[in-house]
Motif scaffolding. Structure first.
Motif, mmCIF file in Angstrom:
data_model
loop_
_atom_site.group_PDB
_atom_site.id
_atom_site.type_symbol
_atom_site.label_atom_id
_atom_site.label_comp_id
_atom_site.label_asym_id
_atom_site.label_seq_id
_atom_site.Cartn_x
_atom_site.Cartn_y
_atom_site.Cartn_z
ATOM 1 N N GLY A 224 -7.435 -1.784 4.093
ATOM 2 C CA GLY A 224 -6.334 -2.882 3.609
ATOM 3 C C GLY A 224 -5.747 -3.126 4.345
ATOM 4 O O GLY A 224 -5.246 -3.882 4.339
ATOM 5 N N PHE A 225 -6.068 -2.585 5.964
ATOM 6 C CA PHE A 225 -5.166 -3.503 7.209
ATOM 7 C C PHE A 225 -5.378 -5.337 6.671
ATOM 8 O O PHE A 225 -4.331 -6.282 7.269
ATOM 9 N N ASP B 278 1.278 -3.674 -2.845
ATOM 10 C CA ASP B 278 -0.233 -2.876 -1.982
ATOM 11 C C ASP B 278 0.601 -1.517 -2.540
ATOM 12 O O ASP B 278 0.883 -0.694 -2.903
ATOM 13 N N HIS C 251 -1.902 3.885 -2.055
ATOM 14 C CA HIS C 251 -1.668 5.722 -2.162
ATOM 15 C C HIS C 251 -1.529 5.090 -4.146
ATOM 16 O O HIS C 251 -2.153 6.557 -4.618
ATOM 17 N N LYS D 148 -8.823 5.881 -0.159
ATOM 18 C CA LYS D 148 -7.691 6.514 -0.240
ATOM 19 C C LYS D 148 -8.041 7.315 -1.079
ATOM 20 O O LYS D 148 -9.386 8.488 -1.485
HETATM 21 C C1 PLP Z 1 0.038 0.872 1.361
HETATM 22 C C2 PLP Z 1 -0.563 1.091 2.717
HETATM 23 N N1 PLP Z 1 -1.070 -0.288 2.921
HETATM 24 C C3 PLP Z 1 -2.034 -0.112 3.433
HETATM 25 C C4 PLP Z 1 -2.957 0.293 4.321
HETATM 26 C C5 PLP Z 1 -3.880 -0.053 4.982
HETATM 27 O O1 PLP Z 1 -5.002 0.385 4.622
HETATM 28 P P1 PLP Z 1 -6.862 0.793 5.380
HETATM 29 O O2 PLP Z 1 -6.174 2.621 5.453
HETATM 30 O O3 PLP Z 1 -7.520 0.432 4.315
HETATM 31 O O4 PLP Z 1 -6.679 -0.597 6.222
HETATM 32 C C6 PLP Z 1 -2.497 1.383 4.363
HETATM 33 C C7 PLP Z 1 -3.251 2.730 5.321
HETATM 34 O O5 PLP Z 1 -2.623 3.322 5.480
HETATM 35 C C8 PLP Z 1 -1.559 1.687 3.571
HETATM 36 O O6 PLP Z 1 -0.601 3.323 3.386
#
Ligand code: PLP
Length: 392
Positions: A107-108, A204, A207, A238
């Protein structure tokens, strides 16, 4: 010389109760962790539906490993794409009712790659103050003008939209379900403002994907605004129980991302076995209504118990912030719970704002009723009643 700077930086972090370390667990399950032979109840994972241990998913990953080996050997556009990657993208798009979806390693990397691909110099991004760090970094990388509105403050958002009339394009970027506060972005109001001021909406839904909405399509489904969202980003790490993320939207937008998102282009593809596991997870989520409903009922019941016990919590979701305030006090409370056999990690700045350190309790379908009773008893004993979340 440099080492000295970092050593004193670490000492300062320790003095402020902000020093972090990653605890290595030897094992466990979706509801427990094991460390040095001791099993603790896990109440701070994002494995909301307990899918990380689902035998159908684990079997799909094993089969993928046998068929494709370990690594993918290249980036998606060179040699890393296998059939499960393509099938996963199609399945995610179908699940969401979107034209297309593009897979990212995390996600990052999705947020930090997608936003700069969509917005640039001359554009304006308006973002909620409590957005996830990866959204903030994506906005900064984009070189668009970037302003943050107070959490869920629609009045300020509208003023900023009016002020930004002359921008080439306007984007509103928000978490769907806020990761540290567990409250919802008012997507109905956001989409209405976007329509009125000709702005685009990026959600985004890390969650909420798989959990919220009648069919698990997340916060846009919950608010009935799916058609008004330009980009829906979600994670597979998640509720889906795996790892990875996606950006979904119109085919032309997704094709643009495939050509322009640097974190997609210049990064090794997820292992095909992981894509196969994610694919199985999304298939399962497509037929998970009974379990989802049960989880929502469990969540509502837990909140009723919290209220009866005197806790004032702003969230109504399965992400429950118990805001203690001081970082050191939060760590000390987490330690008391640990001693009682409950793992609830202390969340401190920069993950949350200064003075709002908290225990972020998360529920999972993997917990038993007895697990929840155990945690409630421990909270009543060790966490002062009346601690408030900061969502509102
Ligand atoms: C709202 C949100 N976006 C993106 C991410 C990042 O996702 P990932 O853990 O797959 O890198 C997170 C992760 O904690 C998140 O809480």
């Amino acid at each position: 010389m440099t080492d000295d700077i970092f050593s004193s930086g670490l000492e300062e972090l320790a003095a402020r109760g902000l020093l972090r370390a990653a605890t290595a667990f030897d094992g466990g399950s979706a509801r427990t962790v094991t460390v040095n032979g001791r099993t603790l109840l896990l109440f701070c994972s994002n494995d909301y539906l307990g899918l990380s241990r689902d035998p159908r998913i684990v079997a799909a990953v094993k089969e993928g490993l046998d068929r494709y080996g370990f690594g993918s050997g290249g980036s998606r556009l060179i040699s890393g794409t296998r059939t499960p990657h393509a099938a996963l993208e199609k399945t995610i798009a179908a699940f969401l009712g979107a034209e297309a979806a593009l897979l990212f390693g995390t996600g990052f990397s999705a947020n930090s790659g997608v936003i700069p691909a969509l917005a640039g110099k001359g554009d304006l991004i308006l973002a909620d103050k409590l957005n996830h760090a990866s959204l903030v970094d994506g906005c900064r990388l984009s070189r668009a003008e970037f302003a943050r509105y107070p959490h869920c403050d629609m009045g300020t958002l509208e003023k900023l939209l009016q002020k930004g009339r002359s921008a080439r394009a306007r984007w509103i970027i928000t978490d769907g379900l806020f990761s540290m506060d567990g409250d919802l972005a008012p997507l109905d109001a956001i989409c209405a403002l976007a329509k009125k001021h000709d702005a685009r909406v990026y959600v985004d839904d890390a969650h909420a994907f798989g959990v919220l909405g009648k069919n698990g399509r997340g916060t846009p489904e919950l608010f009935g605004v799916e058609r008004d969202i330009d980009i829906l980003m979600g994670t597979l790490g998640k509720a889906a129980g795996g790892i990875g993320a996606f950006a979904a939207g119109k085919k032309s937008t997704v094709d643009w991302l495939l050509n322009k998102a640097r974190s997609f282009i210049f990064s090794t593809a997820l292992p095909a076995s992981v894509a196969a596991g994610n694919l199985k997870a999304v298939e399962i989520l497509g037929n998970f209504q009974t379990e989802r409903n049960a989880f929502i009922q469990i969540t509502e019941e837990f909140h009723r118990h919290l209220k009866t016990a005197g806790f004032a919590i702003s969230s109504k979701s399965y992400i429950i912030p118990l805001v203690i305030g001081d970082a050191g006090d939060t760590v000390a409370t987490a330690k008391l719970l640990w001693d009682e056999g409950i793992f609830l990690q202390a969340i401190r700045p920069p993950a949350v704002q200064e003075g709002t350190s908290r225990l972020r309790l998360t529920l999972s379908l993997a917990h038993t009723g007895q697990d929840r009773e155990t945690v409630m008893r421990a909270l009543s004993k060790h966490v002062d009643v009346g601690y408030k979340g900061t969502g509102q």
